[in-house]
Design a protein around this motif. Structure first.
Motif, short mmCIF file in Angstrom:
data_model
loop_
_atom_site.label_atom_id
_atom_site.label_comp_id
_atom_site.label_asym_id
_atom_site.label_seq_id
_atom_site.Cartn_x
_atom_site.Cartn_y
_atom_site.Cartn_z
N GLY A 1 -7.74 2.59 -46.08
CA GLY A 1 -7.54 1.19 -45.74
C GLY A 1 -7.18 0.42 -46.98
O GLY A 1 -7.20 0.94 -48.09
N LEU A 2 -6.87 -0.85 -46.81
CA LEU A 2 -6.45 -1.68 -47.93
C LEU A 2 -7.61 -2.04 -48.83
O LEU A 2 -8.67 -2.45 -48.37
N SER A 3 -7.41 -1.84 -50.12
CA SER A 3 -8.29 -2.39 -51.14
C SER A 3 -7.42 -2.80 -52.31
O SER A 3 -6.54 -2.03 -52.73
N LYS A 4 -7.66 -3.98 -52.82
CA LYS A 4 -6.87 -4.45 -53.95
C LYS A 4 -7.23 -3.74 -55.24
O LYS A 4 -6.56 -3.93 -56.26
N ASP A 5 -8.27 -2.91 -55.20
CA ASP A 5 -8.67 -2.14 -56.37
C ASP A 5 -8.21 -0.70 -56.33
O ASP A 5 -8.49 0.07 -57.26
N THR A 6 -7.51 -0.29 -55.28
CA THR A 6 -7.04 1.09 -55.18
C THR A 6 -6.06 1.40 -56.31
O THR A 6 -5.14 0.64 -56.59
N GLY A 7 -6.27 2.55 -56.96
CA GLY A 7 -5.40 2.96 -58.05
C GLY A 7 -4.97 4.41 -57.92
O GLY A 7 -5.26 5.08 -56.92
N TRP A 8 -4.31 4.90 -58.94
CA TRP A 8 -3.76 6.26 -58.91
C TRP A 8 -4.85 7.30 -58.70
O TRP A 8 -4.67 8.26 -57.94
N VAL B 1 -0.80 0.61 -41.03
CA VAL B 1 0.36 0.95 -41.85
C VAL B 1 1.24 -0.28 -42.09
O VAL B 1 2.45 -0.16 -42.27
N ASP B 2 0.63 -1.48 -42.13
CA ASP B 2 1.39 -2.69 -42.45
C ASP B 2 1.94 -2.57 -43.87
O ASP B 2 1.17 -2.44 -44.83
N PRO B 3 3.26 -2.65 -44.05
CA PRO B 3 3.81 -2.48 -45.40
C PRO B 3 3.50 -3.64 -46.33
O PRO B 3 3.43 -3.46 -47.55
N THR B 4 3.32 -4.85 -45.76
CA THR B 4 3.07 -6.02 -46.59
C THR B 4 1.87 -6.81 -46.07
O THR B 4 1.46 -6.66 -44.91
N LEU B 5 1.37 -7.68 -46.92
CA LEU B 5 0.26 -8.56 -46.59
C LEU B 5 0.67 -9.99 -46.91
O LEU B 5 0.99 -10.31 -48.05
N PRO B 6 0.70 -10.90 -45.90
CA PRO B 6 1.08 -12.29 -46.18
C PRO B 6 -0.02 -12.98 -47.00
O PRO B 6 -1.19 -12.89 -46.67
N THR B 7 0.38 -13.66 -48.06
CA THR B 7 -0.56 -14.42 -48.87
C THR B 7 0.05 -15.76 -49.23
O THR B 7 1.23 -16.01 -48.96
N GLY C 1 0.86 -4.13 -48.69
CA GLY C 1 -0.19 -3.93 -47.72
C GLY C 1 -0.65 -2.49 -47.70
O GLY C 1 -0.19 -1.65 -48.48
N ALA C 2 -1.54 -2.18 -46.76
CA ALA C 2 -2.10 -0.82 -46.67
C ALA C 2 -1.00 0.21 -46.47
O ALA C 2 -1.08 1.33 -46.98
N GLY C 3 0.03 -0.15 -45.69
CA GLY C 3 1.09 0.81 -45.42
C GLY C 3 1.84 1.25 -46.65
O GLY C 3 2.38 2.37 -46.69
N SER C 4 1.89 0.40 -47.67
CA SER C 4 2.56 0.79 -48.91
C SER C 4 1.80 1.90 -49.62
O SER C 4 2.40 2.81 -50.20
N PHE C 5 0.47 1.85 -49.55
CA PHE C 5 -0.36 2.90 -50.14
C PHE C 5 -0.34 4.16 -49.27
O PHE C 5 -0.35 5.28 -49.78
N VAL C 6 -0.30 3.97 -47.95
CA VAL C 6 -0.16 5.12 -47.05
C VAL C 6 1.16 5.83 -47.34
O VAL C 6 1.22 7.07 -47.34
N ALA C 7 2.21 5.06 -47.59
CA ALA C 7 3.52 5.66 -47.87
C ALA C 7 3.48 6.53 -49.12
O ALA C 7 4.16 7.56 -49.18
N VAL D 1 -3.21 6.63 -36.85
CA VAL D 1 -3.35 5.20 -37.15
C VAL D 1 -4.32 4.57 -36.16
O VAL D 1 -4.17 4.75 -34.94
N ALA D 2 -5.31 3.85 -36.68
CA ALA D 2 -6.31 3.21 -35.82
C ALA D 2 -5.96 1.76 -35.48
O ALA D 2 -6.25 1.29 -34.39
N GLY D 3 -5.34 1.07 -36.42
CA GLY D 3 -5.03 -0.33 -36.22
C GLY D 3 -3.70 -0.52 -35.52
O GLY D 3 -3.00 0.43 -35.16
#
Length: 324
Positions: free
Chosen positions: A124-131, A152-158, A165-171, A183-185
């Protein structure tokens, strides 16, 4: 008859629908308050797995939208339920502490390392996710364990615009492993189905700003949908896509408007024939009424204005060059 007269629950998406990052969308507080006053059940249904229901409810309340944790459905909860139905044991977490909490709540054991006896990866999305987080997941996934993605949302509106978004990390993991997650969501059905169940609803309406998650998710769950243009979807993207919502509006203020007026389809004030757009109303042309008419035409069409009112409305929608 308004939407509030027709449905017994409204499933509000959050990012791009109720708020953008730390900024509330102006129409949202009054729309949610009107829903409560009408006795219609409110559910806040979010693909964002970085916050738990308690934190989401506090954030909404701080923005002027009083909310309770039991009104919130997250993709982290849906992902945990999917895992619980398929595995027992240790699950590698790529995501926030709230995702880890939801995994514990269903009786599974979270870890952050592939060295443990991992039976699944949940992401899932976390702004602290790294390599390093992605590397651990890659090691586990290469052994063939179950992979569940919250969304798998590629972007997150801010408030700063569209961010990863989470989808970018899934990719990234999809590229590294050649695998595809469950995919659950949204747009998958589990999150929407669980939200309807939690609302105890017989006739729910899904509201969101994304065709590829909110509206497709509503369709997957067999629900009517309202697309609001306050988030990521543009008029051009809508008209190029195969997906069509049941209703269309500028923002969530529309929940109090007449249902028939909001429906995608032919509109009394507009004529759209062979790509030619004419305004046939007496009052000020409404671009969103025009967009409802255009959305009833086949995907990928081209439109040409036959009068100044049509030209102005098309320009307002970002379709001034006539391209859908």
């Amino acid at each position: 008859m308004s939407l509030l007269d027709h449905y017994d629950a409204l499933l509000f998406d959050l990012d791009g629908t109720v708020y953008r990052g730390e900024e509330v969308i102006d129409a949202a507080p009054a729309a949610v308050a009107a829903t409560h006053r009408a006795g219609v059940t409110v559910r806040f249904v979010t693909n964002n797995a970085s916050r738990g229901p308690d934190e989401v409810a506090r954030h909404l309340t701080a923005l002027g939208i009083p909310a309770r944790p039991d009104e919130v459905s997250t993709s982290a909860q849906a992902a945990a339920q999917v895992l619980a139905e398929k595995v027992t044991g240790t699950v590698l977490i790529v995501g926030s502490a709230s995702l880890e909490h939801e995994v514990r709540q269903v009786g599974l054991h979270p870890t952050r390392t592939a060295d443990d006896d991992v039976v699944a990866v949940v992401q899932g999305l976390s702004k602290d996710t790294g390599w390093r987080d992605l590397a651990e997941a890659c090691v586990a996934l290469n052994t063939g364990v179950l992979w569940v993605a919250c969304n798998v949302d590629p972007t997150l509106p801010t408030e700063r615009g569209q961010l990863p978004g989470a989808g970018s990390f899934v990719a990234a993991l999809r590229t590294a492993t050649g695998r595809e997650p469950i995919v659950a969501g949204k747009p998958a059905a589990p999150l929407m189905v669980e939200a309807v169940r939690a609302a105890n609803a017989d006739h729910a309406l899904a509201i969101g700003d994304r065709l590829d998650s909110d509206i497709d998710g509503a369709i997957a769950a067999g629900l009517d949908s309202l697309l609001v243009m306050s988030g990521v979807t543009t008029a051009a993207q809508l008209l190029a896509a195969d997906t069509r919502p049941t209703y269309l509006a500028a923002d969530v203020a529309a929940v109090t408007e007449p249902r028939e007026r909001l429906a995608v389809g032919e509109q009394a004030d507009w004529s759209v024939e062979d790509g030619t757009v004419r305004h046939r109303g007496d009052g000020e042309p409404d671009p969103f009424t025009l967009l409802r008419a255009l959305a009833a035409t086949p995907p990928g069409g081209r439109f040409e204005a036959a009068d100044d009112a049509a030209r102005t409305a098309l320009a307002h929608l970002g379709l001034g060059d006539g391209l859908a």
